[in-house]
Design a protein around this motif. Structure first.
Motif, PDB file in Angstrom:
ATOM      1  N   PHE A  10      12.990  77.229  57.954  1.00 47.69           N
ATOM      2  CA  PHE A  10      13.692  76.162  58.666  1.00 47.69           C
ATOM      3  C   PHE A  10      15.072  76.623  59.138  1.00 47.69           C
ATOM      4  O   PHE A  10      15.453  76.414  60.289  1.00 47.69           O
ATOM      5  N   LEU A  11      15.819  77.277  58.244  1.00 49.03           N
ATOM      6  CA  LEU A  11      17.152  77.756  58.610  1.00 49.03           C
ATOM      7  C   LEU A  11      17.081  78.744  59.769  1.00 49.03           C
ATOM      8  O   LEU A  11      17.916  78.726  60.677  1.00 49.03           O
ATOM      9  N   SER A  12      16.050  79.586  59.741  1.00 43.86           N
ATOM     10  CA  SER A  12      15.904  80.576  60.796  1.00 43.86           C
ATOM     11  C   SER A  12      15.554  79.913  62.127  1.00 43.86           C
ATOM     12  O   SER A  12      16.100  80.274  63.172  1.00 43.86           O
ATOM     13  N   LEU A  13      14.633  78.930  62.107  1.00 46.42           N
ATOM     14  CA  LEU A  13      14.205  78.272  63.330  1.00 46.42           C
ATOM     15  C   LEU A  13      15.364  77.579  64.042  1.00 46.42           C
ATOM     16  O   LEU A  13      15.398  77.498  65.270  1.00 46.42           O
ATOM     17  N   PHE A  14      16.319  77.070  63.244  1.00 44.08           N
ATOM     18  CA  PHE A  14      17.444  76.350  63.835  1.00 44.08           C
ATOM     19  C   PHE A  14      18.727  77.181  63.852  1.00 44.08           C
ATOM     20  O   PHE A  14      19.813  76.646  64.017  1.00 44.08           O
ATOM     21  N   ASP A  15      18.570  78.503  63.661  1.00 44.73           N
ATOM     22  CA  ASP A  15      19.696  79.430  63.773  1.00 44.73           C
ATOM     23  C   ASP A  15      20.834  79.054  62.819  1.00 44.73           C
ATOM     24  O   ASP A  15      22.012  79.117  63.164  1.00 44.73           O
ATOM     25  N   THR A  46       2.450  86.604  61.201  1.00 38.32           N
ATOM     26  CA  THR A  46       1.681  85.794  62.153  1.00 38.32           C
ATOM     27  C   THR A  46       2.057  84.323  62.038  1.00 38.32           C
ATOM     28  O   THR A  46       2.268  83.635  63.047  1.00 38.32           O
ATOM     29  N   LEU A  47       2.150  83.831  60.806  1.00 39.47           N
ATOM     30  CA  LEU A  47       2.509  82.439  60.587  1.00 39.47           C
ATOM     31  C   LEU A  47       3.902  82.139  61.138  1.00 39.47           C
ATOM     32  O   LEU A  47       4.119  81.116  61.801  1.00 39.47           O
ATOM     33  N   PHE A  48       4.849  83.032  60.882  1.00 39.19           N
ATOM     34  CA  PHE A  48       6.218  82.817  61.344  1.00 39.19           C
ATOM     35  C   PHE A  48       6.269  82.759  62.872  1.00 39.19           C
ATOM     36  O   PHE A  48       6.958  81.921  63.463  1.00 39.19           O
ATOM     37  N   GLN A  49       5.506  83.634  63.525  1.00 36.07           N
ATOM     38  CA  GLN A  49       5.459  83.632  64.984  1.00 36.07           C
ATOM     39  C   GLN A  49       4.876  82.324  65.509  1.00 36.07           C
ATOM     40  O   GLN A  49       5.324  81.777  66.521  1.00 36.07           O
ATOM     41  N   GLN A  50       3.875  81.802  64.801  1.00 34.26           N
ATOM     42  CA  GLN A  50       3.280  80.537  65.203  1.00 34.26           C
ATOM     43  C   GLN A  50       4.285  79.398  65.055  1.00 34.26           C
ATOM     44  O   GLN A  50       4.373  78.512  65.903  1.00 34.26           O
ATOM     45  N   LEU A  51       5.046  79.432  63.961  1.00 32.57           N
ATOM     46  CA  LEU A  51       6.014  78.372  63.708  1.00 32.57           C
ATOM     47  C   LEU A  51       7.132  78.375  64.739  1.00 32.57           C
ATOM     48  O   LEU A  51       7.764  77.339  64.983  1.00 32.57           O
ATOM     49  N   GLU A  52       7.386  79.532  65.357  1.00 27.36           N
ATOM     50  CA  GLU A  52       8.399  79.594  66.404  1.00 27.36           C
ATOM     51  C   GLU A  52       7.887  79.028  67.728  1.00 27.36           C
ATOM     52  O   GLU A  52       8.679  78.755  68.633  1.00 27.36           O
ATOM     53  N   TYR A  69      18.525  64.756  58.116  1.00 29.68           N
ATOM     54  CA  TYR A  69      17.880  65.144  56.866  1.00 29.68           C
ATOM     55  C   TYR A  69      16.425  64.677  56.831  1.00 29.68           C
ATOM     56  O   TYR A  69      15.562  65.341  56.255  1.00 29.68           O
ATOM     57  N   ALA A  70      16.154  63.524  57.441  1.00 26.26           N
ATOM     58  CA  ALA A  70      14.765  63.078  57.536  1.00 26.26           C
ATOM     59  C   ALA A  70      13.949  64.059  58.368  1.00 26.26           C
ATOM     60  O   ALA A  70      12.820  64.400  58.026  1.00 26.26           O
ATOM     61  N   ALA A  71      14.540  64.523  59.456  1.00 20.57           N
ATOM     62  CA  ALA A  71      13.846  65.500  60.307  1.00 20.57           C
ATOM     63  C   ALA A  71      13.594  66.796  59.543  1.00 20.57           C
ATOM     64  O   ALA A  71      12.531  67.398  59.645  1.00 20.57           O
ATOM     65  N   ILE A  72      14.597  67.226  58.768  1.00 20.75           N
ATOM     66  CA  ILE A  72      14.442  68.439  57.966  1.00 20.75           C
ATOM     67  C   ILE A  72      13.295  68.276  56.974  1.00 20.75           C
ATOM     68  O   ILE A  72      12.449  69.162  56.806  1.00 20.75           O
ATOM     69  N   LEU A  73      13.239  67.100  56.321  1.00 17.62           N
ATOM     70  CA  LEU A  73      12.199  66.858  55.332  1.00 17.62           C
ATOM     71  C   LEU A  73      10.822  66.918  55.969  1.00 17.62           C
ATOM     72  O   LEU A  73       9.904  67.565  55.451  1.00 17.62           O
ATOM     73  N   ILE A  74      10.675  66.260  57.124  1.00 16.22           N
ATOM     74  CA  ILE A  74       9.377  66.256  57.807  1.00 16.22           C
ATOM     75  C   ILE A  74       8.962  67.670  58.184  1.00 16.22           C
ATOM     76  O   ILE A  74       7.832  68.102  57.958  1.00 16.22           O
ATOM     77  N   LEU A  75       9.877  68.435  58.766  1.00 18.37           N
ATOM     78  CA  LEU A  75       9.555  69.794  59.183  1.00 18.37           C
ATOM     79  C   LEU A  75       9.216  70.675  57.991  1.00 18.37           C
ATOM     80  O   LEU A  75       8.254  71.440  58.022  1.00 18.37           O
ATOM     81  N   CYS A  76       9.965  70.552  56.916  1.00 17.47           N
ATOM     82  CA  CYS A  76       9.711  71.387  55.741  1.00 17.47           C
ATOM     83  C   CYS A  76       8.370  71.061  55.102  1.00 17.47           C
ATOM     84  O   CYS A  76       7.661  71.941  54.627  1.00 17.47           O
TER      85      CYS A  76
END
Length: 377
Positions: free
Chosen positions: A14-19, A41-47, A89-96
């Motif tokens: 999550f931290l990486s996706l949002f820089d 592969t998973l990380f690339q998909q998540l991006e 924080y709600a958005a963070i929770l959903i994404l995580c």
């Protein structure tokens, strides 16, 4: 991977996706990425934003307005800006949560090697009127063919409009299990053929109508011509069209149905005739033909290289997967009542598809030679 570790990795991703990641955490994430190719592969998909939208959608299907209205009275004494402070924080929770589930999926044990199945470009055949057969998977497959009005690039067979004194020639296009193919008929009508499908048609259309015969499943975008109705015949149904887009499924020993995306079609079964509007489906039942509203994308997603299942019995899900991966499935009796809702990439290899189904439907997929047995978890 244990839950605590999945949570940690989800946080790093999550931290990486949002820089927002620092050097220390970046180093931790890189170590995890280097452990397995599947992690990369998973990380690339998540991006990929499209992938995120697809896989995280179920975590966002709650009524935020309704929920806020329930808690707002309790927070009136708090700062007016509290909602806006809590929202990120709600958005963070959903994404995580979504990332954690995908990590759990990606860390499932491998399916035995005997069932490692990727799509292998099966042979599509064109059977000519004289009995000769062409294999169409190669771009050069139709080179050197004389007195014919078609050309293939290995993925699509295209006919040119022809004015000829000769009678049209009868052609049969055969798509095997595990395959798909596109076709442009001489009148400009586009057809997508699903796996295990045959379409019979003339090399060009003459006479008062444009008539083809279908066994299997196909999606049609019919070129408009009010002077020549387009007619699709299956074993039980006849579909009459002037210009429209629709899907027909007519596999042997399965329910036959026609689903309209655009325009209007007339579905004919014995003495019954019904006119469909977009978003409607004509379905053959034991008591005759019925018309019902449907989500068209559920029945046309195969053309977009996806499996879309909406509350579909596992037995029917297994049948669709069998047709594509050419592997036999057995659904145990105590799993017959389980239904699946999912949107899956069609060209993923079989083990990834099975892992996702196991997680969503809470079932276990066991292997026995070239058979996959689905039973409750």
């Amino acid at each position: 991977m244990k839950l605590a570790e999945r949570k940690k990795i989800a946080h790093l991703i999550f931290l990486s996706l949002f820089d927002l990641i620092d050097e220390e955490k970046r180093s931790e994430l890189n170590k995890w990425l280097e452990k397995r190719k599947e992690n990369q592969t998973l990380f690339q998909q998540l991006e990929d934003t499209a992938y995120q939208s697809q896989h995280f959608s179920r975590y966002t299907q709650f009524n935020a307005i309704e929920g806020w209205e329930k808690v707002e009275p309790r927070l009136k004494s708090k700062s007016k800006n509290l909602f806006y402070r809590l929202l990120p924080y709600a958005a963070i929770l959903i994404l995580c949560i979504g990332i954690i589930v995908l990590l759990r999926t990606s860390s499932q044990p491998d399916i035995p090697t005997a069932l490692h199945k990727n799509i292998l470009n099966p042979t599509v055949r064109l059977v000519m009127e004289d009995g000769n057969t062409l294999e169409l998977n190669s771009p050069s497959s139709t080179q050197g063919i004389e007195n014919e009005n078609f050309k293939s690039d290995g993925k699509q067979l295209v006919y040119k409009h022809t004015e000829s004194s000769d009678s049209p020639r009868h052609h049969l296009l055969q798509v095997p299990r595990g395959g798909e193919y596109a076709l442009v008929l001489a009148d400009g009508t586009r057809v997508w053929l699903n796996a295990a499908t045959e379409l019979s048609y003339p090399s060009y259309f003459s006479g008062k109508d444009r008539r083809v015969k279908l066994k299997g499943e196909a999606y049609f975008e019919v070129s408009a011509d009010s002077s020549k109705p387009f007619i699709v015949e299956t074993e039980h149904l006849q579909i009459n069209v002037l210009g429209t887009s629709f899907n027909i499924s007519a596999y042997p020993d399965e329910s036959h149905h026609a689903t309209l995306a655009k325009g209007k079609i007339k579905a004919i079964y014995e003495e019954q005739q019904v006119i469909l509007s977009p978003g409607e489906q004509a379905l053959l039942t034991d008591s005759g033909m019925i018309v019902r509203p449907v989500d068209v994308s559920t029945y046309t997603s195969w053309k977009e290289r996806r499996f879309v299942f909406k509350n579909k019995p596992l037995k029917e899900v297994a049948r669709d997967l069998e047709r594509w991966y050419n592997i036999h499935f057995t659904v145990s009796q105590d799993a017959q009542s389980i239904r699946l809702t999912a949107n899956l990439p069609k060209y993923e290899n079989i083990e990834k598809i099975l892992h996702i189904i196991e997680n969503i439907a809470r079932v276990k997929c066991e292997t026995n030679d070239q058979e996959i047995i689905i039973k409750p978890e």
